[in-house]
Design an enzyme around this catalytic site. Structure first.
Site, PDB file in Angstrom:
ATOM      1  N   LYS A   9      80.045  79.219  -9.359  1.00 42.32           N
ATOM      2  CA  LYS A   9      80.291  78.743  -7.987  1.00 42.32           C
ATOM      3  C   LYS A   9      79.859  77.279  -7.810  1.00 42.32           C
ATOM      4  CE  LYS A   9      77.780  81.960  -6.039  1.00 42.32           C
ATOM      5  NZ  LYS A   9      77.335  82.636  -7.286  1.00 42.32           N
ATOM      6  N   ARG A  63      76.018  86.235   2.325  1.00 41.55           N
ATOM      7  CA  ARG A  63      75.737  87.087   1.173  1.00 41.55           C
ATOM      8  C   ARG A  63      75.550  88.541   1.565  1.00 41.55           C
ATOM      9  NH1 ARG A  63      73.570  83.139  -2.567  1.00 41.55           N
ATOM     10  NH2 ARG A  63      73.195  84.090  -4.583  1.00 41.55           N
ATOM     11  N   ARG A 120      72.369  78.199 -19.046  1.00 44.54           N
ATOM     12  CA  ARG A 120      72.337  77.151 -18.010  1.00 44.54           C
ATOM     13  C   ARG A 120      71.043  76.336 -18.089  1.00 44.54           C
ATOM     14  NH1 ARG A 120      73.367  78.582 -11.885  1.00 44.54           N
ATOM     15  NH2 ARG A 120      71.692  80.082 -12.238  1.00 44.54           N
ATOM     16  N   ARG A 178      66.118  77.581 -14.742  1.00 49.15           N
ATOM     17  CA  ARG A 178      65.691  78.095 -13.432  1.00 49.15           C
ATOM     18  C   ARG A 178      64.860  79.363 -13.611  1.00 49.15           C
ATOM     19  NH1 ARG A 178      70.908  78.104  -9.501  1.00 49.15           N
ATOM     20  NH2 ARG A 178      70.155  80.202  -9.100  1.00 49.15           N
ATOM     21  N   ARG A 213      69.400  90.201  -9.679  1.00 50.31           N
ATOM     22  CA  ARG A 213      70.422  89.459  -8.924  1.00 50.31           C
ATOM     23  C   ARG A 213      71.784  90.153  -9.015  1.00 50.31           C
ATOM     24  NH1 ARG A 213      69.835  83.938 -11.720  1.00 50.31           N
ATOM     25  NH2 ARG A 213      71.435  83.160 -10.332  1.00 50.31           N
TER      26      ARG A 213
HETATM   27  P1  AP5 Z   1      76.951  77.761 -12.028  1.00 52.92           P
HETATM   28  O1  AP5 Z   1      78.085  76.917 -11.526  1.00 52.92           O
HETATM   29  O2  AP5 Z   1      75.570  77.198 -11.970  1.00 52.92           O
HETATM   30  O3  AP5 Z   1      77.027  79.231 -11.392  1.00 52.92           O
HETATM   31  P2  AP5 Z   1      76.706  79.753  -9.927  1.00 52.92           P
HETATM   32  O4  AP5 Z   1      77.721  80.812  -9.611  1.00 52.92           O
HETATM   33  O5  AP5 Z   1      76.581  78.618  -8.962  1.00 52.92           O
HETATM   34  O6  AP5 Z   1      75.315  80.426 -10.233  1.00 52.92           O
HETATM   35  P3  AP5 Z   1      74.005  80.524  -9.365  1.00 52.92           P
HETATM   36  O7  AP5 Z   1      73.013  81.226 -10.240  1.00 52.92           O
HETATM   37  O8  AP5 Z   1      73.595  79.183  -8.824  1.00 52.92           O
HETATM   38  O9  AP5 Z   1      74.477  81.452  -8.236  1.00 52.92           O
HETATM   39  P4  AP5 Z   1      73.578  82.287  -7.336  1.00 52.92           P
HETATM   40  O10 AP5 Z   1      74.577  82.785  -6.342  1.00 52.92           O
HETATM   41  O11 AP5 Z   1      72.785  83.333  -8.025  1.00 52.92           O
HETATM   42  O12 AP5 Z   1      72.496  81.242  -6.845  1.00 52.92           O
HETATM   43  P5  AP5 Z   1      72.188  80.542  -5.464  1.00 52.92           P
HETATM   44  O13 AP5 Z   1      71.689  79.213  -5.793  1.00 52.92           O
HETATM   45  O14 AP5 Z   1      73.306  80.663  -4.477  1.00 52.92           O
HETATM   46  O15 AP5 Z   1      77.329  78.150 -13.544  1.00 52.92           O
HETATM   47  C1  AP5 Z   1      76.419  78.890 -14.339  1.00 52.92           C
HETATM   48  C2  AP5 Z   1      76.410  78.308 -15.773  1.00 52.92           C
HETATM   49  O16 AP5 Z   1      77.707  78.504 -16.361  1.00 52.92           O
HETATM   50  C3  AP5 Z   1      76.169  76.789 -15.811  1.00 52.92           C
HETATM   51  O17 AP5 Z   1      75.378  76.495 -16.932  1.00 52.92           O
HETATM   52  C4  AP5 Z   1      77.573  76.169 -15.965  1.00 52.92           C
HETATM   53  O18 AP5 Z   1      77.554  74.938 -16.670  1.00 52.92           O
HETATM   54  C5  AP5 Z   1      78.292  77.267 -16.750  1.00 52.92           C
HETATM   55  N1  AP5 Z   1      79.725  77.359 -16.406  1.00 52.92           N
HETATM   56  C6  AP5 Z   1      80.258  77.239 -15.176  1.00 52.92           C
HETATM   57  N2  AP5 Z   1      81.586  77.414 -15.238  1.00 52.92           N
HETATM   58  C7  AP5 Z   1      81.876  77.661 -16.554  1.00 52.92           C
HETATM   59  C8  AP5 Z   1      83.098  77.934 -17.276  1.00 52.92           C
HETATM   60  N3  AP5 Z   1      84.278  77.981 -16.643  1.00 52.92           N
HETATM   61  N4  AP5 Z   1      83.015  78.162 -18.602  1.00 52.92           N
HETATM   62  C9  AP5 Z   1      81.824  78.116 -19.256  1.00 52.92           C
HETATM   63  N5  AP5 Z   1      80.650  77.846 -18.645  1.00 52.92           N
HETATM   64  C10 AP5 Z   1      80.681  77.633 -17.303  1.00 52.92           C
HETATM   65  O19 AP5 Z   1      71.022  81.471  -4.892  1.00 52.92           O
HETATM   66  C11 AP5 Z   1      69.780  81.591  -5.559  1.00 52.92           C
HETATM   67  C12 AP5 Z   1      68.863  82.516  -4.768  1.00 52.92           C
HETATM   68  O20 AP5 Z   1      68.620  81.969  -3.450  1.00 52.92           O
HETATM   69  C13 AP5 Z   1      69.397  83.939  -4.497  1.00 52.92           C
HETATM   70  O21 AP5 Z   1      69.176  84.803  -5.575  1.00 52.92           O
HETATM   71  C14 AP5 Z   1      68.581  84.321  -3.259  1.00 52.92           C
HETATM   72  O22 AP5 Z   1      67.268  84.695  -3.589  1.00 52.92           O
HETATM   73  C15 AP5 Z   1      68.500  83.012  -2.471  1.00 52.92           C
HETATM   74  N6  AP5 Z   1      69.605  82.877  -1.514  1.00 52.92           N
HETATM   75  C16 AP5 Z   1      70.549  81.892  -1.495  1.00 52.92           C
HETATM   76  N7  AP5 Z   1      71.418  82.091  -0.501  1.00 52.92           N
HETATM   77  C17 AP5 Z   1      71.026  83.236   0.130  1.00 52.92           C
HETATM   78  C18 AP5 Z   1      71.557  83.966   1.234  1.00 52.92           C
HETATM   79  N8  AP5 Z   1      72.678  83.581   1.887  1.00 52.92           N
HETATM   80  N9  AP5 Z   1      70.914  85.109   1.606  1.00 52.92           N
HETATM   81  C19 AP5 Z   1      69.803  85.507   0.984  1.00 52.92           C
HETATM   82  N10 AP5 Z   1      69.241  84.865  -0.080  1.00 52.92           N
HETATM   83  C20 AP5 Z   1      69.867  83.735  -0.509  1.00 52.92           C
END
Ligand code: AP5
Length: 248
Positions: free
Chosen positions: A41, A118, A157, A190, A201
């Protein structure tokens, strides 16, 4: 990659203003990016925002920025603890954070929400807030990929400790080992990318977040996107989906 806004208003909240404001866009996009942890994402959000000139509003980025706060409130400390374990942060805290940043939803460049909503409750609150602001979503882009591939993406990552640029040891390696190409900052893993937190997660995604697929299908907004292949291939599909007219 061109930076179109520094997101200071979003990341800092309160009275903070963006130092680099979003450009004026004739038809701003208002999008939600949905999908399991690690599906890509953040990677797609950067590419889409550079192309569409929208602002990348990630709730995860706000919480990670708050993690550097010297004197966190007990509520913030508890929230950050949940995040590191891989659990969701309490709905009311997240909704309050979004309400405090309602002006970012009115941004003249539009927005791409990443990581919010979410839960169904968060989605209902977003609907209310957008109605109050006289705004509507254009589409919800839902990235889809099988679990093994997601686990490989998360395990490899690395993130810059300074500018937060994202790399992958195999698919997007930095030019120099352990150093950010953009700012030479140190690349770190991370805390929630440890195998135990990844498992939590994924389970949380299935029980709390995946019901949003049905919620936004009913609303005629959902666009499913195959997230396999290179980031550029996924981007081409995402951009096409973002530009399709709503089925409402
Ligand atoms: P990346 O683009 O970093 O993936 P992502 O989907 O953004 O992963 P996240 O772990 O950031 O998502 P998340 O939803 O768990 O975290 P968030 O920060 O929102 O890609 C991943 C890896 O793959 C990278 O190394 C990239 O280079 C590689 N890659 C990408 N595309 C590729 C491809 N096509 N081919 C090969 N490799 C590729 O949330 C974190 C935490 O915050 C949550 O767990 C929760 O505790 C809290 N939180 C955030 N928002 C809320 C909410 N609304 N409600 C409650 N808690 C929340």
């Amino acid at each position: 990659m061109t930076v179109h806004s520094d997101r200071a208003a979003w990341l800092q909240g309160g009275n903070a203003q963006c130092n680099i404001p979003a450009p004026c866009v004739a038809h701003p996009h208002r999008l939600v990016l949905l999908g399991p942890p690690g599906v890509g994402k953040g990677t797609q959000a950067d590419m889409l925002c550079a192309e569409l000139r929208t602002c990348h509003l990630s709730t995860g980025d706000v919480f990670r920025a708050a993690d550097t706060c010297q004197t966190p409130s007990p509520a913030l400390e508890a929230a950050l603890h949940s995040m590191k374990r891989g659990d969701l942060i309490d709905d009311e805290m997240v909704i309050q954070l979004i309400r405090e940043r309602g002006h970012c939803l009115c941004c003249r460049g539009g927005f791409l929400l990443d990581g919010f909503p979410r839960t169904v409750h968060q989605a209902q609150e977003l609907d209310k807030l957008l109605t109050d602001l006289n705004l509507a979503l254009d589409a919800v882009l839902c990235l889809d990929l099988d679990l093994d591939e997601i686990t490989a993406r998360l395990g490899g990552r690395r993130t810059c400790a300074d500018c937060k640029a994202v790399y992958h040891l195999q698919s997007r390696p930095p030019q120099s080992d352990g150093l950010c190409d953009e700012c030479s900052g140190t690349l770190i893993q991370r805390e929630d990318d440890r195998p135990e937190a990844i498992r939590v997660r994924m389970q949380t995604y299935l029980s709390e977040t995946s019901p949003l697929i049905e919620y936004y299908t009913q609303a005629g907004l959902l666009r499913s996107i195959d997230a396999s292949g290179t980031p550029e291939e996924v981007f081409a599909r995402s951009l096409k989906a973002a530009s399709e007219p709503a089925a409402r």
